[in-house]
Design a protein around this motif. Sequence first.
Motif, PDB file in Angstrom:
ATOM      1  N   THR A  66     -48.194  60.632 -62.950  1.00 49.26           N
ATOM      2  CA  THR A  66     -48.712  59.276 -62.923  1.00 49.26           C
ATOM      3  C   THR A  66     -50.127  59.283 -63.452  1.00 49.26           C
ATOM      4  N   SER A  67     -50.585  58.129 -63.864  1.00 46.32           N
ATOM      5  CA  SER A  67     -51.955  58.010 -64.326  1.00 46.32           C
ATOM      6  C   SER A  67     -52.621  56.871 -63.592  1.00 46.32           C
ATOM      7  N   ARG A  68     -53.919  56.925 -63.498  1.00 45.73           N
ATOM      8  CA  ARG A  68     -54.668  55.873 -62.818  1.00 45.73           C
ATOM      9  C   ARG A  68     -55.173  54.874 -63.848  1.00 45.73           C
ATOM     10  N   ILE A  69     -55.008  53.606 -63.531  1.00 50.01           N
ATOM     11  CA  ILE A  69     -55.587  52.544 -64.325  1.00 50.01           C
ATOM     12  C   ILE A  69     -56.182  51.551 -63.359  1.00 50.01           C
ATOM     13  N   ASN A  70     -56.908  50.593 -63.879  1.00 49.79           N
ATOM     14  CA  ASN A  70     -57.427  49.542 -63.011  1.00 49.79           C
ATOM     15  C   ASN A  70     -56.264  48.795 -62.410  1.00 49.79           C
ATOM     16  N   ASP A  71     -56.387  48.483 -61.148  1.00 47.54           N
ATOM     17  CA  ASP A  71     -55.329  47.782 -60.437  1.00 47.54           C
ATOM     18  C   ASP A  71     -55.174  46.377 -61.004  1.00 47.54           C
ATOM     19  N   PRO A  72     -54.006  46.022 -61.564  1.00 48.57           N
ATOM     20  CA  PRO A  72     -53.827  44.675 -62.097  1.00 48.57           C
ATOM     21  C   PRO A  72     -53.872  43.658 -60.965  1.00 48.57           C
ATOM     22  N   ARG A  73     -54.477  42.535 -61.220  1.00 46.76           N
ATOM     23  CA  ARG A  73     -54.610  41.494 -60.204  1.00 46.76           C
ATOM     24  C   ARG A  73     -54.145  40.169 -60.770  1.00 46.76           C
ATOM     25  N   THR A  74     -53.563  39.367 -59.909  1.00 48.78           N
ATOM     26  CA  THR A  74     -53.221  38.004 -60.272  1.00 48.78           C
ATOM     27  C   THR A  74     -54.508  37.195 -60.235  1.00 48.78           C
ATOM     28  N   PRO A  75     -54.749  36.346 -61.247  1.00 47.45           N
ATOM     29  CA  PRO A  75     -55.983  35.562 -61.256  1.00 47.45           C
ATOM     30  C   PRO A  75     -56.118  34.736 -59.984  1.00 47.45           C
ATOM     31  N   PRO A  76     -57.376  34.532 -59.510  1.00 48.66           N
ATOM     32  CA  PRO A  76     -57.571  33.742 -58.296  1.00 48.66           C
ATOM     33  C   PRO A  76     -56.972  32.355 -58.457  1.00 48.66           C
ATOM     34  N   GLY A  77     -56.349  31.879 -57.408  1.00 46.96           N
ATOM     35  CA  GLY A  77     -55.771  30.548 -57.434  1.00 46.96           C
ATOM     36  C   GLY A  77     -54.408  30.468 -58.099  1.00 46.96           C
ATOM     37  N   ALA A  78     -53.907  31.585 -58.641  1.00 45.67           N
ATOM     38  CA  ALA A  78     -52.592  31.568 -59.280  1.00 45.67           C
ATOM     39  C   ALA A  78     -51.522  31.427 -58.212  1.00 45.67           C
ATOM     40  N   PRO A  79     -50.452  30.681 -58.487  1.00 45.20           N
ATOM     41  CA  PRO A  79     -49.405  30.533 -57.481  1.00 45.20           C
ATOM     42  C   PRO A  79     -48.685  31.850 -57.248  1.00 45.20           C
TER      43      PRO A  79
ATOM     44  N   ARG B 205     -47.981  53.708 -57.338  1.00 50.47           N
ATOM     45  CA  ARG B 205     -48.362  54.800 -58.248  1.00 50.47           C
ATOM     46  C   ARG B 205     -48.536  56.102 -57.484  1.00 50.47           C
ATOM     47  N   GLU B 206     -49.263  56.026 -56.362  1.00 50.88           N
ATOM     48  CA  GLU B 206     -49.493  57.221 -55.543  1.00 50.88           C
ATOM     49  C   GLU B 206     -48.174  57.793 -55.026  1.00 50.88           C
ATOM     50  N   ALA B 207     -47.300  56.924 -54.531  1.00 55.34           N
ATOM     51  CA  ALA B 207     -46.017  57.384 -53.989  1.00 55.34           C
ATOM     52  C   ALA B 207     -45.142  57.986 -55.085  1.00 55.34           C
ATOM     53  N   LEU B 208     -45.137  57.378 -56.264  1.00 56.59           N
ATOM     54  CA  LEU B 208     -44.345  57.927 -57.373  1.00 56.59           C
ATOM     55  C   LEU B 208     -44.885  59.287 -57.801  1.00 56.59           C
ATOM     56  N   GLY B 209     -46.202  59.443 -57.785  1.00 55.61           N
ATOM     57  CA  GLY B 209     -46.802  60.735 -58.117  1.00 55.61           C
ATOM     58  C   GLY B 209     -46.428  61.804 -57.109  1.00 55.61           C
TER      59      GLY B 209
ATOM     60  N   ASP C 293     -48.538  51.715 -66.743  1.00 60.85           N
ATOM     61  CA  ASP C 293     -48.456  52.811 -67.714  1.00 60.85           C
ATOM     62  C   ASP C 293     -48.034  54.128 -67.073  1.00 60.85           C
ATOM     63  N   VAL C 294     -47.162  54.062 -66.097  1.00 62.13           N
ATOM     64  CA  VAL C 294     -46.726  55.266 -65.396  1.00 62.13           C
ATOM     65  C   VAL C 294     -45.529  55.863 -66.136  1.00 62.13           C
ATOM     66  N   PRO C 295     -45.694  57.075 -66.686  1.00 56.72           N
ATOM     67  CA  PRO C 295     -44.590  57.717 -67.407  1.00 56.72           C
ATOM     68  C   PRO C 295     -43.351  57.859 -66.530  1.00 56.72           C
ATOM     69  N   GLY C 296     -42.183  57.707 -67.138  1.00 49.99           N
ATOM     70  CA  GLY C 296     -40.927  57.851 -66.413  1.00 49.99           C
ATOM     71  C   GLY C 296     -40.493  56.594 -65.693  1.00 49.99           C
ATOM     72  N   SER C 297     -41.242  55.516 -65.865  1.00 48.38           N
ATOM     73  CA  SER C 297     -40.898  54.247 -65.227  1.00 48.38           C
ATOM     74  C   SER C 297     -41.152  53.118 -66.212  1.00 48.38           C
ATOM     75  N   THR C 298     -40.560  51.971 -65.910  1.00 53.36           N
ATOM     76  CA  THR C 298     -40.842  50.771 -66.697  1.00 53.36           C
ATOM     77  C   THR C 298     -41.193  49.658 -65.729  1.00 53.36           C
ATOM     78  N   CYS C 299     -41.951  48.703 -66.216  1.00 51.74           N
ATOM     79  CA  CYS C 299     -42.290  47.544 -65.412  1.00 51.74           C
ATOM     80  C   CYS C 299     -42.037  46.315 -66.261  1.00 51.74           C
TER      81      CYS C 299
END
Length: 133
Positions: A3-16, A116-120, A70-76
């Motif tokens: 696995t690789s570390r990237i910035n944690d994606p976030r939903t924009p504030p106020g998004a449903p 990500r941590e659990a998959l690693g 961007d975790v190898p071996g998986s798709t999102c």
Amino acid sequence: METSRINDPRTPPGAPAVGCDVVTVPARHGLEAVDILRRGPADAVGPVLHDGGGDTLGFLVPPGTAAAWDVPGSTCTETEGDLSGPALTPGPPVAGSDWLLPPGEADLATDPAVLREALGEAARMIKAADSCR
């Protein structure tokens, strides 16, 4: 799989809180990750899908995760599922799948960083087990 570390994606504030993304992994890897997540805090794992053939597992994650996954071996991938509650209950958001951990028995979504941590960890466990053969 590493696995690789990237910035944690976030939903924009106020998004449903609708829609979800699904991280898909091979079943063996996914089952190990589910076990790891279930040993953690009670809300560490959200709903999990399995395909009809039992080849893959899909972890529901918050919308927007697919854009940065961007975790190898998986798709999102993005789905049309609704994480807001009752809309998920009648059926899974992905055709040809069923619930391993249905909504209501699990939190709304699995945190991408925690997944990500659990998959690693699962990948390391599988590699160690396979090297003992």
